[in-house]
Design an enzyme around this catalytic site. Structure first.
Site, PDB file in Angstrom:
ATOM      1  N   HIS A 329       0.857  -1.188   0.000  1.00 28.88           N
ATOM      2  CA  HIS A 329       0.000   0.000   0.000  1.00 28.88           C
ATOM      3  C   HIS A 329       0.889   1.233   0.000  1.00 28.88           C
ATOM      4  O   HIS A 329       2.012   1.208   0.502  1.00 28.88           O
ATOM      5  CB  HIS A 329      -0.908  -0.007   1.236  1.00 28.88           C
ATOM      6  CG  HIS A 329      -1.980   1.034   1.200  1.00 28.88           C
ATOM      7  ND1 HIS A 329      -1.777   2.314   1.671  1.00 28.88           N
ATOM      8  CD2 HIS A 329      -3.256   0.993   0.749  1.00 28.88           C
ATOM      9  CE1 HIS A 329      -2.895   3.011   1.504  1.00 28.88           C
ATOM     10  NE2 HIS A 329      -3.804   2.240   0.948  1.00 28.88           N
ATOM     11  N   ASP A 388      -8.024  -4.452  -0.470  1.00 23.48           N
ATOM     12  CA  ASP A 388      -8.455  -4.942  -1.782  1.00 23.48           C
ATOM     13  C   ASP A 388      -8.123  -6.414  -1.977  1.00 23.48           C
ATOM     14  O   ASP A 388      -8.741  -7.084  -2.820  1.00 23.48           O
ATOM     15  CB  ASP A 388      -7.810  -4.118  -2.901  1.00 23.48           C
ATOM     16  CG  ASP A 388      -8.361  -2.708  -2.959  1.00 23.48           C
ATOM     17  OD1 ASP A 388      -9.574  -2.555  -2.802  1.00 23.48           O
ATOM     18  OD2 ASP A 388      -7.572  -1.765  -3.146  1.00 23.48           O
TER      19      ASP A 388
END
Length: 452
Positions: A329, A388
């Site tokens: 991320h 996700d």
């Protein structure tokens, strides 16, 4: 008369000209001190503003040193993990957290009841809008369909140019309520007119939560289990907001600062969200996992799974981009708090759906991928699963079609966009205008008859 072949040929021939003309070397960016992506080499974003809506933590300062830590995310001062645990199994949280993000405080039971009634009242499209707008130009690209619908709604609003807080709040609440209808009806139109499947349009029920209504509108029989709705509700809450620096939220603030209307602002945010580097990431995870299931003969063999992950990083498998999608991320290092709290919901749903083997594979990859990436890449911070990684798996278990994955993200994130639009308006000062340094060489004008 439109000649597509002529235009195709022209654009093909001249695309290389654009590439040569606009190419800027990486060395020039470094030499001029330009932080590409508005992030430094350690991944830290350039500070562009202040916000009281949310906070992200990925490291702590100890004796002047940045020490990576498990990620934390706060909405209006409340840890998102505490928020999710607070409503889990007791009630649906989307409406409650929407109230928190918009108004800054957790609602009392009476305030929540009134707010839910207001959202239900706003969950109504103009007469014949579904037929005349959504069904007129069905598209497999539901994000474009969704953006078109939002912009068209502006023509039904007499207060389009009114930027008072009361009007903007009303517009935001209507769009928050209508977004699931626009997206799901857009899917049904595409599914019917372009894929020749049955068409059914179910009206949302005012007494149901947003998550329940999404499943009701999506499914032919309108049926869903309590756990299905609870897991989708948790996914919506965890995607609602993530600071002012993410691409679509920053877009929201930039367009708001220009004085634009609510519909244009949300349309711009939708356009920003749809890219695979932002809101479309979970689709890539699902596609990658489908290939892993096909290519790995024994899902329980860690050595075989790890070897395939190595091929992904070495650009020898899947889309050959060198990425293990869902891992890493821009902000978090050791862990993404949204993934940590969501994993519990994912496991419960996998058990209900008989998908324990799939869940075990996801869990194995979550554990092995950071090892593989660390072995093969020089990384400046830790790598962990992001939200996700699991959200696409959840949507597949809920039988949500792939085309709706990013629109579901939008159904949640529009709450954060609305909060940031309002905060930008309250603190309105200057239009957001960063600078670009020109490296252009000046040239003398050449008359037409002297050009080659």
């Amino acid at each position: 008369m439109y000649d597509k072949e002529m235009l195709d040929n022209f654009s093909r021939d001249y695309a290389q000209k654009c590439r040569v003309t606009d190419q800027i070397s990486a060395e020039l960016f470094d030499a001029n001190g330009v932080l590409r992506g508005l992030r430094d080499k350690n991944g830290n974003g350039v500070v562009a503003g202040l916000t009281n809506i949310s906070k992200i933590e990925s490291f702590r300062m100890e004796n002047g040193q940045k020490i990576p830590c498990d990620g934390n995310l706060w909405y209006r001062g409340y840890n998102v993990i505490d928020l999710v645990k607070g409503f889990e199994g007791k009630r649906y949280g989307f409406e409650e957290v929407t109230y928190l993000l918009l108004f800054g405080e957790l609602p009392s039971p009476a305030q929540l009841k009134t707010f839910c009634e207001a959202l239900a009242n706003a969950r109504h499209l103009p007469t014949n809008f579904t037929r005349d707008v959504i069904m007129k130009a069905p598209s497999a690209d539901l994000m474009n369909s969704l953006t078109r619908s939002v912009l068209t709604l502006a023509s039904y609003d007499d207060g389009i140019s009114d930027s008072s807080l009361q009007t903007v709040l009303m517009q935001c609440m209507k769009l928050i309520s209508e977004m699931p209808m626009l997206a799901v009806y857009g899917y049904h139109s595409y599914n019917h007119f372009l894929r020749d499947e049955s068409l059914y349009i179910h009206r949302p029920q005012p007494e149901l939560s947003t998550a329940e209504n999404i499943l009701l509108m999506l499914r032919p029989d309108k049926k869903y289990t309590a756990l299905e709705a609870q897991v989708l509700d948790a996914a919506l809450v965890l995607h609602m907001e993530h600071g002012g620096g993410n691409n679509s939220t920053f877009t929201t603030r930039v367009v708001t600062s220009a004085g634009s209307d609510t519909y244009s602002v949300i349309a711009a945010a939708l356009s920003s969200l749809k890219g695979p580097k932002h809101g479309g990431a979970n689709i890539k995870v699902v596609q990658m996992m489908d290939e892993i299931r096909r290519e790995v003969s024994d899902w329980g063999d860690e050595d075989e799974v790890k070897a395939y992950l190595g091929k992904l990083v070495d650009k020898q498998a899947f889309d050959r981009k060198g990425l293990i999608y869902g891992m890493g991320h821009a902000v978090y290092s050791l862990s993404d708090p949204r993934a940590r709290v969501f994993k519990h919901f994912v496991e419960a749903l996998a058990i209900e759906k008989g998908r324990e083997k799939d869940f075990a594979l996801y869990s194995m990859i979550e554990r092995l991928a950071p090892e593989v990436i660390a072995e093969k890449r020089k990384i400046y911070k830790g790598v962990s699963a992001n939200v996700d990684f699991y959200s696409g798996f959840v949507y597949s278990m809920l039988d949500i079609p792939l085309e709706l994955y990013t629109p579901i993200f939008a159904m949640a994130r529009i709450v954060g966009w609305s909060a940031h639009r309002i905060e930008e308006l309250v603190n309105a000062d200057k239009i957001i205008r960063p600078a670009y340094k020109s490296i252009m060489q000046e040239r003398d004008y050449v008359p037409m008859d002297e050009r080659k």
